[in-house]
Design a protein around this motif. Structure first.
Motif, PDB file in Angstrom:
ATOM      1  N   PHE A 177       1.581   0.637  -0.161  1.00 29.99           N
ATOM      2  CA  PHE A 177       1.221  -0.253   0.935  1.00 29.99           C
ATOM      3  C   PHE A 177       0.218  -1.288   0.441  1.00 29.99           C
ATOM      4  CE2 PHE A 177       2.779   3.558   2.875  1.00 29.99           C
ATOM      5  CZ  PHE A 177       3.460   3.133   4.009  1.00 29.99           C
ATOM      6  N   ARG A 178       0.098  -2.355   1.224  1.00 32.26           N
ATOM      7  CA  ARG A 178      -0.856  -3.417   0.874  1.00 32.26           C
ATOM      8  C   ARG A 178      -1.811  -3.623   2.038  1.00 32.26           C
ATOM      9  NH1 ARG A 178      -1.274  -9.148   0.769  1.00 32.26           N
ATOM     10  NH2 ARG A 178       0.729  -9.402   1.839  1.00 32.26           N
ATOM     11  N   LEU A 179      -3.092  -3.419   1.769  1.00 29.81           N
ATOM     12  CA  LEU A 179      -4.136  -3.639   2.770  1.00 29.81           C
ATOM     13  C   LEU A 179      -4.544  -5.101   2.767  1.00 29.81           C
ATOM     14  CD1 LEU A 179      -6.251  -0.467   1.903  1.00 29.81           C
ATOM     15  CD2 LEU A 179      -4.929  -0.803   4.002  1.00 29.81           C
ATOM     16  N   ALA A 182     -12.859  -1.822   0.486  1.00 26.11           N
ATOM     17  CA  ALA A 182     -12.925  -3.115   1.166  1.00 26.11           C
ATOM     18  C   ALA A 182     -13.417  -4.210   0.229  1.00 26.11           C
ATOM     19  CB  ALA A 182     -13.851  -3.010   2.387  1.00 26.11           C
ATOM     20  N   LEU A 183     -14.410  -3.915  -0.580  1.00 24.93           N
ATOM     21  CA  LEU A 183     -14.934  -4.911  -1.528  1.00 24.93           C
ATOM     22  C   LEU A 183     -13.898  -5.292  -2.574  1.00 24.93           C
ATOM     23  CD1 LEU A 183     -18.573  -3.567  -2.060  1.00 24.93           C
ATOM     24  CD2 LEU A 183     -17.850  -5.534  -0.700  1.00 24.93           C
ATOM     25  N   ALA A 184     -13.090  -4.327  -3.001  1.00 27.64           N
ATOM     26  CA  ALA A 184     -12.022  -4.625  -3.963  1.00 27.64           C
ATOM     27  C   ALA A 184     -11.014  -5.600  -3.371  1.00 27.64           C
ATOM     28  CB  ALA A 184     -11.330  -3.329  -4.384  1.00 27.64           C
ATOM     29  N   ILE A 185     -10.752  -5.463  -2.062  1.00 26.57           N
ATOM     30  CA  ILE A 185      -9.839  -6.385  -1.376  1.00 26.57           C
ATOM     31  C   ILE A 185     -10.480  -7.766  -1.271  1.00 26.57           C
ATOM     32  CG2 ILE A 185      -8.641  -6.865   0.795  1.00 26.57           C
ATOM     33  CD1 ILE A 185      -8.550  -3.806   1.238  1.00 26.57           C
ATOM     34  N   GLU A 212      -3.508  -3.129  -2.909  1.00 29.03           N
ATOM     35  CA  GLU A 212      -2.387  -2.211  -3.088  1.00 29.03           C
ATOM     36  C   GLU A 212      -2.880  -0.771  -3.116  1.00 29.03           C
ATOM     37  OE1 GLU A 212       0.421  -1.504  -6.785  1.00 29.03           O
ATOM     38  OE2 GLU A 212       1.046  -3.313  -5.707  1.00 29.03           O
ATOM     39  N   ILE A 213      -2.215   0.096  -2.354  1.00 31.97           N
ATOM     40  CA  ILE A 213      -2.616   1.500  -2.278  1.00 31.97           C
ATOM     41  C   ILE A 213      -1.367   2.353  -2.097  1.00 31.97           C
ATOM     42  CG2 ILE A 213      -3.007   1.358   0.226  1.00 31.97           C
ATOM     43  CD1 ILE A 213      -5.314   3.355  -0.153  1.00 31.97           C
ATOM     44  N   SER A 214      -1.283   3.436  -2.852  1.00 30.98           N
ATOM     45  CA  SER A 214      -0.131   4.321  -2.747  1.00 30.98           C
ATOM     46  C   SER A 214      -0.211   5.131  -1.456  1.00 30.98           C
ATOM     47  CB  SER A 214      -0.076   5.276  -3.948  1.00 30.98           C
ATOM     48  OG  SER A 214      -1.179   6.170  -3.919  1.00 30.98           O
ATOM     49  N   VAL A 261       2.712  -3.557   4.913  1.00 32.23           N
ATOM     50  CA  VAL A 261       1.493  -4.375   4.943  1.00 32.23           C
ATOM     51  C   VAL A 261       0.624  -3.883   6.099  1.00 32.23           C
ATOM     52  CG1 VAL A 261       0.536  -6.685   5.185  1.00 32.23           C
ATOM     53  CG2 VAL A 261       2.705  -6.355   3.984  1.00 32.23           C
ATOM     54  N   LEU A 262      -0.557  -3.354   5.765  1.00 33.04           N
ATOM     55  CA  LEU A 262      -1.467  -2.815   6.765  1.00 33.04           C
ATOM     56  C   LEU A 262      -2.596  -3.817   7.023  1.00 33.04           C
ATOM     57  CD1 LEU A 262      -1.817   0.854   5.433  1.00 33.04           C
ATOM     58  CD2 LEU A 262      -0.205  -0.016   7.133  1.00 33.04           C
ATOM     59  N   PRO A 263      -2.736  -4.309   8.246  1.00 32.73           N
ATOM     60  CA  PRO A 263      -3.777  -5.299   8.564  1.00 32.73           C
ATOM     61  C   PRO A 263      -5.141  -4.649   8.749  1.00 32.73           C
ATOM     62  CG  PRO A 263      -2.515  -4.815  10.522  1.00 32.73           C
ATOM     63  CD  PRO A 263      -1.893  -4.009   9.415  1.00 32.73           C
TER      64      PRO A 263
END
Length: 314
Positions: free
Chosen positions: A14-16, A83-86, A93-95, A175-177
Motif C-alpha cells: 500500500f501507499r500512504l 510520517a516523517l519519512a512520508i 510504501e508499506i507492505s 492508496v491510503l489517505p
C-alpha cells in the motif's frame, strides 16, 4: 458493506499519502511533527531516568507515571518516524504485513495508555480516601501484576484484529489517505464483507477505552466526595492539587480522541486532511505534553529535574 466480486488481485503493498490535499505543504507540516517527537523522546526518557534513579520517587504514583512515559515513547515511535519519512522522502510504501503490524501496536499501545490512566485514577483514589493504608494496598507486587494485566488486556483484545484483516482480500485500491495504518481505514479497502471487523472494533472500543473512561469518572466522583468532607480548607486544596496533573493528562488524552471520533462519524462535510490531522494530534499531543505537565505541576519531579539539568557546583 456488501461483499463484492473479487478481481483476483489482493494488494500486498500500500501507499500512504500523508496528509491528503496538503502534499505540497508536507515539509512545513513535518516541522511540528519532528519537534513534538524530539520533545516526547527527551521528556519521557528524562522522566523515566529520574523516577528509576531517585529513591525518593519510588512510590506507586511515580511507578505508574514511569509506565505512562514508556507507553508514550512507544506510541510516538510507532507513528511519527513513518510520517516523517512520508513528508521528507515521499517514502509512503508499506507492505500489508507491516501495515497490520503497525496498526496492531498503535491500537494496543493506545489501549495500554488508557489502562494506565485508569490505574492512576485508582492510585489517587487510594491516596486520598485511604492515605494511611496507601503503601500497604499498592505494594510492589500489586503494581507489577497491574502492569502485566494492562499489557495483556491491550494485546489480547487487538490480536483478533490481525486475523480479521488477514482473511480479507484487498482489491479496491492500495492508496491510503493517511500517515499510518488503522484497522477500519485498512478494512474499508477490502472487497469482502467487513461487518465483523466493524462490530469487533466497536466491542474493543466499548470494553476498553469507554469502560476506562466510565471507571475514571466514578473514581473521581468518589475522590471529590472524600475531598469535600475534609474539614480543613488547606487540606482540601492540597488533595485537589495532587489530582491536577492527572486530570490534565486525562483531558489531553481522551479529549482529542473523542472529538476525532465525533468528526469521523458525523462530520461528513469536513475535509479529509482535517480528519487525518486530528488523528495525528491524538497521538502527538499526549507524549509531548505529559512530561511537561507532570514536570510543572508535581513538585517532587520538578525538583529532581532541576537537580539533574542544573546540578549545583561543588
Amino acid at each position: 458493506m456488501a461483499a463484492l466480486n473479487h478481481t483476483g488481485v489482493s494488494h500486498k503493498v500500500f501507499r500512504l499519502l500523508g496528509i491528503p490535499g496538503l502534499e505540497d505543504k508536507h515539509m512545513w507540516i513535518s516541522m511540528p511533527f519532528f519537534i513534538s517527537y524530539v520533545i516526547a523522546l527527551l521528556g519521557n526518557s528524562l522522566l523515566i531516568f529520574i523516577i528509576l534513579t531517585r529513591r525518593s520517587l519510588h512510590e506507586p504514583m511515580f511507578f505508574f507515571l514511569c509506565m505512562l512515559s514508556g507507553t508514550d515513547i512507544v506510541l510516538s515511535t510507532i507513528t511519527v518516524p513513518q510520517a516523517l519519512a512520508i513528508f521528507w522522502f515521499g517514502a509512503g510504501e508499506i507492505s500489508l504485513a507491516r501495515c497490520i503490524a503497525q496498526l496492531f501496536f498503535i491500537h494496543s499501545t493506545f489501549i495500554s495508555e488508557s489502562g494506565i490512566l485508569l490505574v492512576m485514577a485508582f492510585d489517587r483514589y487510594v491516596a486520598i480516601c485511604y492515605p494511611l493504608r496507601y503503601t500497604a494496598i499498592l505494594t510492589s507486587s500489586l503494581i507489577g501484576k497491574i502492569g502485566i494485566t494492562i499489557f495483556l488486556r491491550s494485546y489480547g483484545t487487538i490480536v483478533p484484529i490481525i486475523f480479521l484483516l488477514k482473511r480479507l482480500t484487498f482489491c479496491r485500491n492500495n492508496v491510503l489517505p493517511h500517515t499510518g495504518c488503522e484497522h477500519i481505514i485498512l478494512a474499508r479497502y477490502a472487497c469482502d464483507d467487513i461487518h465483523v471487523n466493524i462490530w469487533y472494533g466497536f466491542f474493543v472500543l466499548m470494553s476498553t477505552v469507554v469502560l476506562d473512561v466510565m471507571l475514571i469518572f466514578i473514581s473521581y466522583m468518589l475522590i471529590l466526595h472524600a475531598i469535600f468532607r475534609i474539614p480543613s480548607k488547606d487540606a482540601r486544596h492540597k488533595a485537589l492539587n495532587t489530582c491536577g496533573s492527572h486530570v490534565c493528562v486525562i483531558t489531553l488524552f481522551y479529549g482529542p480522541g473523542i472529538f476525532s471520533v465525533l468528526t469521523e462519524r458525523f462530520g461528513r462535510h469536513i475535509l479529509p486532511h482535517i480528519h487525518v490531522l486530528l488523528a495525528n494530534v491524538c497521538i502527538l499531543a499526549p507524549p509531548m505534553l505529559n512530561p511537561i505537565i507532570y514536570g510543572i505541576k508535581t513538585k517532587q519531579i520538578r525538583d529532581q529535574v532541576i537537580h539533574v539539568l542544573f546540578p549545583k557546583e561543588i
